[in-house]
Design a protein around this motif. Structure first.
Motif: not given
Length: 282
Positions: A206, A188, A208-209, A182, A186
């Motif tokens: 990293w 990740c 953001d999903q 995270r 968010h």
């Protein structure tokens, strides 16, 4: 860390041997699993312990897992490249290099006329960089009565750090996933670029999903020490952003326009104190 997947009559003896060697904390016996492909995709090295199989199916599965993981990880890099240019976002991020830390605020808007961005330094002397597509202006106070505006060339900046063409990455790095994490609230995906030679550093990204935006990027040496990193501490992604927020806050009674500084390619060879004669591939 060594992970042993599977079970059998020799497990207890192997666990005892690991304890006797003082490495029990670095050897994990997972027993029978139905998610072996997930573990294969996360491994740096696969060892087949069979002494009777000619061509083990698990070897083929391990080979396929590495290829599939690299392709999936590359697809996330492509998402991150597109998101940095196509999404609206604003937030605060830090840049760290050794003991030096800088804090900046970024606002990015994408509309029918292209990309528009404002970068504001929150530390030290006030400075603002405003970009409208390829036009870049840097605003900084000259004194209490004036402001200097410099024309600059557009350069890659966080979170738009990745090249638009990713073909050369697999030639010089192995691309893989690390454990999800995270960042700035968010969830990740974490993509790792392991260098294929001694000339490069490892990179961790990293992403953001939900949107694909790059939220943190770090560069690490062979001892896993941070060389430099960017990281959002707070970020809002998507939604409408008023273009008024892109206007410079720095104002003065008189505007001084500075000519564009010379680039490295414009310098005469005799002005350079050193020359790189041979670069590594990529």
């Amino acid at each position: 860390m060594v992970v042993v997947v599977g079970d059998g009559p020799a497990r207890r003896d192997l666990e005892s041997q690991a304890a006797a060697l003082g490495i029990a904390d670095r050897v994990k016996f997972l027993g029978q699993r139905d998610d072996a492909r997930t573990w294969l995709a996360g491994c740096d090295l696969y060892v087949n312990s069979s002494i009777s199989e000619g061509v083990s199916l698990t070897i083929l599965e391990a080979m396929a897992a590495d290829v599939a993981q690299q392709m999936d990880a590359l697809s996330w890099l492509k998402k991150a490249t597109a998101a940095a240019h196509q999404l609206n976002y604003r937030g605060t991020y830090i840049y760290q290099s050794g003991d030096h830390i800088e804090t900046s605020k970024i606002t990015h808007i994408k509309d029918e006329s292209g990309e528009h961005e404002k970068l504001e330094a929150l530390d030290g002397s006030p400075r603002e960089v405003i970009r409208n597509n390829e036009e870049v202006l840097c605003f900084k106070p000259d004194n209490s009565a004036s402001v200097v505006v410099e024309k600059r060339k557009a350069e890659k900046s966080f979170p738009a750090l990745l090249p638009k063409q990713l073909g050369g990455i697999t030639e010089n790095y192995r691309v893989r996933f690390a454990e999800p994490d995270r960042m700035a609230g968010h969830a990740c995906k974490v993509v790792v670029l392991d260098p294929s030679d001694q000339y490069r550093y490892q990179h961790k990204l990293w992403i953001d999903q939900a949107t694909g935006l790059l939220l943190k990027a770090g560069m690490f040496n062979e001892r896993n020490e941070v060389i430099g990193q960017f990281a959002f501490t707070q970020v809002e992604i998507g939604g409408q952003i008023d273009k008024e927020s892109l206007k410079p806050k720095i104002a003065g009674k008189k505007v001084l326009v500075s000519s564009e500084p010379a680039t490295a390619t414009e310098l005469q060879q005799s002005d350079l104190s050193w020359v790189v004669k041979q670069l590594p591939p990529g």
